[in-house]
Scaffold this active site. Structure first.
Site, PDB file in Angstrom:
ATOM      1  N   SER A  27       2.173   9.250  -9.384  1.00  0.00           N
ATOM      2  CA  SER A  27       0.960   9.135 -10.819  1.00  0.00           C
ATOM      3  C   SER A  27      -0.220   9.659 -10.179  1.00  0.00           C
ATOM      4  O   SER A  27      -0.580   9.475  -9.038  1.00  0.00           O
ATOM      5  CB  SER A  27       1.290   7.478 -10.781  1.00  0.00           C
ATOM      6  OG  SER A  27       2.285   6.331 -10.874  1.00  0.00           O
ATOM      7  N   HIS A  78       2.448   9.804 -16.366  1.00  0.00           N
ATOM      8  CA  HIS A  78       3.680  11.046 -15.718  1.00  0.00           C
ATOM      9  C   HIS A  78       3.236  11.795 -17.079  1.00  0.00           C
ATOM     10  O   HIS A  78       3.831  11.798 -18.634  1.00  0.00           O
ATOM     11  CB  HIS A  78       4.837  10.060 -15.588  1.00  0.00           C
ATOM     12  CG  HIS A  78       4.575   9.497 -14.395  1.00  0.00           C
ATOM     13  ND1 HIS A  78       5.225  10.172 -13.077  1.00  0.00           N
ATOM     14  CD2 HIS A  78       4.199   7.981 -13.447  1.00  0.00           C
ATOM     15  CE1 HIS A  78       5.107   9.667 -11.941  1.00  0.00           C
ATOM     16  NE2 HIS A  78       4.562   8.155 -12.397  1.00  0.00           N
ATOM     17  N   HIS A  84      11.135   5.116 -11.781  1.00  0.00           N
ATOM     18  CA  HIS A  84      11.518   3.879 -11.444  1.00  0.00           C
ATOM     19  C   HIS A  84      12.376   2.331 -11.697  1.00  0.00           C
ATOM     20  O   HIS A  84      13.050   2.639 -12.865  1.00  0.00           O
ATOM     21  CB  HIS A  84       9.552   3.677 -11.240  1.00  0.00           C
ATOM     22  CG  HIS A  84       8.838   3.854 -11.040  1.00  0.00           C
ATOM     23  ND1 HIS A  84       8.056   4.902 -12.152  1.00  0.00           N
ATOM     24  CD2 HIS A  84       8.089   4.673 -10.005  1.00  0.00           C
ATOM     25  CE1 HIS A  84       7.045   5.894 -11.719  1.00  0.00           C
ATOM     26  NE2 HIS A  84       7.089   5.599 -10.299  1.00  0.00           N
ATOM     27  N   TYR A 123      11.830  -0.536 -11.430  1.00  0.00           N
ATOM     28  CA  TYR A 123      11.153  -1.191 -12.006  1.00  0.00           C
ATOM     29  C   TYR A 123      10.874  -1.146 -13.358  1.00  0.00           C
ATOM     30  O   TYR A 123      10.896  -1.551 -13.995  1.00  0.00           O
ATOM     31  CB  TYR A 123       9.206  -1.548 -11.497  1.00  0.00           C
ATOM     32  CG  TYR A 123       8.657  -0.341 -11.530  1.00  0.00           C
ATOM     33  CD1 TYR A 123       8.072  -0.387 -12.797  1.00  0.00           C
ATOM     34  CD2 TYR A 123       8.158   0.465 -10.290  1.00  0.00           C
ATOM     35  CE1 TYR A 123       7.154   1.314 -13.096  1.00  0.00           C
ATOM     36  CE2 TYR A 123       7.066   1.374 -10.451  1.00  0.00           C
ATOM     37  CZ  TYR A 123       6.721   1.760 -11.980  1.00  0.00           C
ATOM     38  OH  TYR A 123       5.753   2.493 -11.546  1.00  0.00           O
ATOM     39  N   GLU A 124      10.952   0.298 -14.081  1.00  0.00           N
ATOM     40  CA  GLU A 124      11.504   0.050 -15.182  1.00  0.00           C
ATOM     41  C   GLU A 124      13.066  -0.410 -15.565  1.00  0.00           C
ATOM     42  O   GLU A 124      13.020  -0.078 -17.094  1.00  0.00           O
ATOM     43  CB  GLU A 124      11.122   1.467 -15.386  1.00  0.00           C
ATOM     44  CG  GLU A 124       9.881   1.908 -15.201  1.00  0.00           C
ATOM     45  CD  GLU A 124       9.818   3.966 -15.668  1.00  0.00           C
ATOM     46  OE1 GLU A 124       9.671   4.114 -17.451  1.00  0.00           O
ATOM     47  OE2 GLU A 124       9.848   4.448 -15.178  1.00  0.00           O
ATOM     48  N   ALA A 156       1.588   7.650  -5.271  1.00  0.00           N
ATOM     49  CA  ALA A 156       0.365   7.278  -4.887  1.00  0.00           C
ATOM     50  C   ALA A 156       0.749   5.695  -4.119  1.00  0.00           C
ATOM     51  O   ALA A 156       1.950   5.306  -4.559  1.00  0.00           O
ATOM     52  CB  ALA A 156      -0.007   6.915  -6.946  1.00  0.00           C
ATOM     53  N   MET A 206       6.139   2.219  -4.677  1.00  0.00           N
ATOM     54  CA  MET A 206       7.261   2.020  -5.067  1.00  0.00           C
ATOM     55  C   MET A 206       8.203   2.912  -5.659  1.00  0.00           C
ATOM     56  O   MET A 206       9.177   2.694  -6.444  1.00  0.00           O
ATOM     57  CB  MET A 206       6.790   0.888  -6.633  1.00  0.00           C
ATOM     58  CG  MET A 206       6.353   0.492  -6.371  1.00  0.00           C
ATOM     59  SD  MET A 206       5.213  -0.583  -7.961  1.00  0.00           S
ATOM     60  CE  MET A 206       4.135  -1.892  -7.380  1.00  0.00           C
ATOM     61  N   SER A 207       8.050   3.685  -5.245  1.00  0.00           N
ATOM     62  CA  SER A 207       8.686   4.759  -5.616  1.00  0.00           C
ATOM     63  C   SER A 207       9.326   5.790  -4.206  1.00  0.00           C
ATOM     64  O   SER A 207       9.824   5.584  -2.880  1.00  0.00           O
ATOM     65  CB  SER A 207       7.984   5.890  -6.054  1.00  0.00           C
ATOM     66  OG  SER A 207       7.557   6.873  -5.651  1.00  0.00           O
ATOM     67  N   ASN A 220      -5.330   2.505  -2.963  1.00  0.00           N
ATOM     68  CA  ASN A 220      -6.305   2.105  -2.773  1.00  0.00           C
ATOM     69  C   ASN A 220      -6.071   0.974  -1.661  1.00  0.00           C
ATOM     70  O   ASN A 220      -5.014   1.104  -1.026  1.00  0.00           O
ATOM     71  CB  ASN A 220      -5.769   0.777  -4.394  1.00  0.00           C
ATOM     72  CG  ASN A 220      -3.615   0.640  -4.392  1.00  0.00           C
ATOM     73  OD1 ASN A 220      -3.516   1.484  -4.909  1.00  0.00           O
ATOM     74  ND2 ASN A 220      -3.950  -0.541  -3.960  1.00  0.00           N
ATOM     75  N   HIS A 247      -3.162  -0.625 -12.005  1.00  0.00           N
ATOM     76  CA  HIS A 247      -3.062   1.076 -12.756  1.00  0.00           C
ATOM     77  C   HIS A 247      -3.930   2.236 -13.014  1.00  0.00           C
ATOM     78  O   HIS A 247      -3.408   2.845 -12.406  1.00  0.00           O
ATOM     79  CB  HIS A 247      -1.849   0.461 -13.419  1.00  0.00           C
ATOM     80  CG  HIS A 247      -0.630   2.072 -13.727  1.00  0.00           C
ATOM     81  ND1 HIS A 247      -0.045   2.240 -12.430  1.00  0.00           N
ATOM     82  CD2 HIS A 247      -0.493   2.961 -14.704  1.00  0.00           C
ATOM     83  CE1 HIS A 247       0.565   3.655 -13.069  1.00  0.00           C
ATOM     84  NE2 HIS A 247      -0.280   3.681 -14.641  1.00  0.00           N
TER      85      HIS A 247
HETATM   86  N1  HPA Z   1       1.535  -0.855  -3.672  1.00  0.00           N
HETATM   87  C1  HPA Z   1       2.195  -1.000  -4.201  1.00  0.00           C
HETATM   88  N2  HPA Z   1       2.300   0.269  -5.220  1.00  0.00           N
HETATM   89  C2  HPA Z   1       1.620   1.334  -4.929  1.00  0.00           C
HETATM   90  C3  HPA Z   1       0.326   0.538  -4.774  1.00  0.00           C
HETATM   91  C4  HPA Z   1      -0.125  -0.845  -4.174  1.00  0.00           C
HETATM   92  O1  HPA Z   1      -0.780  -1.332  -3.698  1.00  0.00           O
HETATM   93  N3  HPA Z   1      -0.844   1.909  -4.639  1.00  0.00           N
HETATM   94  C5  HPA Z   1       0.141   2.578  -5.241  1.00  0.00           C
HETATM   95  N4  HPA Z   1       0.891   2.574  -5.498  1.00  0.00           N
END
Ligand code: HPA
Length: 266
Positions: free
Chosen positions: A30, A61, A83, A85-86, A113, A203-204, A227, A239
């Site tokens: 991302s 993306h 992903h 989660y999708e 990310a 998450m990937s 972050n 996001h």
């Molecule tokens: N948690 C999970 N996935 C993420 C985060 C997070 O803080 N930041 C970017 N992808």
């Protein structure tokens, strides 16, 4: 692995589009898609034109493969991934990586990310993935594809650190916890992950890494810390923040990969 007829379709479609044995394939997370603009003699193939390739709806993306050259070696960049989660299955999530490997690619750099768990890590920091925790509740590996003691290749990772040092780019190393998502974690979950030895959370990547290894390829992983993970800074995660941090760090990230391409291929 379980037979996936879509995988065969994808491999054929890549062949038709002239995607052959590249030296290094980059999967861009991302906000990190900009790197593909560094590729020379570039040709972009929209995912929509490729048979058998699942297409993500996630913002940030682009959804295309870019093939070309960097530092004299043949490269491919996957701008966008799907992903779990999708709602995609683990074989869909890993299909592109398996197909690219079947087309002859033996080296992957998987990027993402991630939230930083180490309190001293600030947004914008880059980290190579030393190892991961697969907390997604599923694996892409079949019983005949035994696990790997070291999914992330020490040689490829060392090459990234060498280039980072030469170019004065700060590059840490850490353990990536891969969760299912799509929601961010709670502060208690982040404290738990810290106790489990995780330095970053996302998450990937974990399934793609295991699949690439099962195909006989070598893998390096890079996380951009976008972050501080939940509860570390106390700010609410979004996001948009992840994408914005990606943009800010994109130049450094792209410099690193551009200058590392040739040594990754050696
Ligand atoms: N948690 C999970 N996935 C993420 C985060 C997070 O803080 N930041 C970017 N992808």
């Amino acid at each position: 692995m379980k037979h996936d007829s879509q995988l065969e379709r994808l491999v054929e479609s890549l062949a038709k589009h002239g995607v052959g044995a590249v030296d290094v394939a980059f999967v861009l997370g991302s906000g990190l898609g900009e790197f593909a603009e560094r590729i020379q003699r570039a040709r972009a193939i929209p995912y929509a034109e490729i048979d058998g390739l699942p297409v993500s709806g996630v913002k940030g993306h682009a959804g295309r493969l870019v093939i070309g050259e960097l530092g004299g070696v043949k490269v491919l960049a996957q701008q966008g991934r799907v992903h779990l989660y999708e709602g995609w299955s683990v074989s869909e999530v890993t299909r592109a990586v398996r197909a690219i490997a079947k087309r002859g690619c033996r080296r992957f750099v998987l990027t993402n990310a991630a939230g930083g768990i180490r309190p001293e890590w600030r947004p914008g920091l880059l980290m190579t993935i030393r190892d991961h925790l697969n907390l997604q509740g599923r694996t892409p590996l079949a019983r005949d594809e035994a696990g790997y003691a070291r999914p992330y290749d020490e040689g490829l990772t060392a090459a990234l650190h060498e280039v980072a040092k030469e170019r004065g780019i700060a590059l840490e190393s850490g353990v990536y916890a891969g969760l299912l998502g799509p929601s961010y974690e709670t502060p208690a979950e982040i404290r738990m992950l810290a106790k489990l030895g995780a330095d970053a959370v996302g998450m990937s990547t974990v399934a793609e890494t295991l699949a690439a290894r099962a195909c006989g390829a070598r893998v390096a992983g890079i996380s951009l810390i976008t972050n501080q993970a939940a509860g570390i800074s106390g700010e609410r995660l979004s996001h948009e923040e992840v994408i914005a941090a990606g943009r800010e760090a994109a130049g450094r990230f792209s410099d690193l990969l551009e200058h590392a391409a040739a040594s990754l291929a050696r």
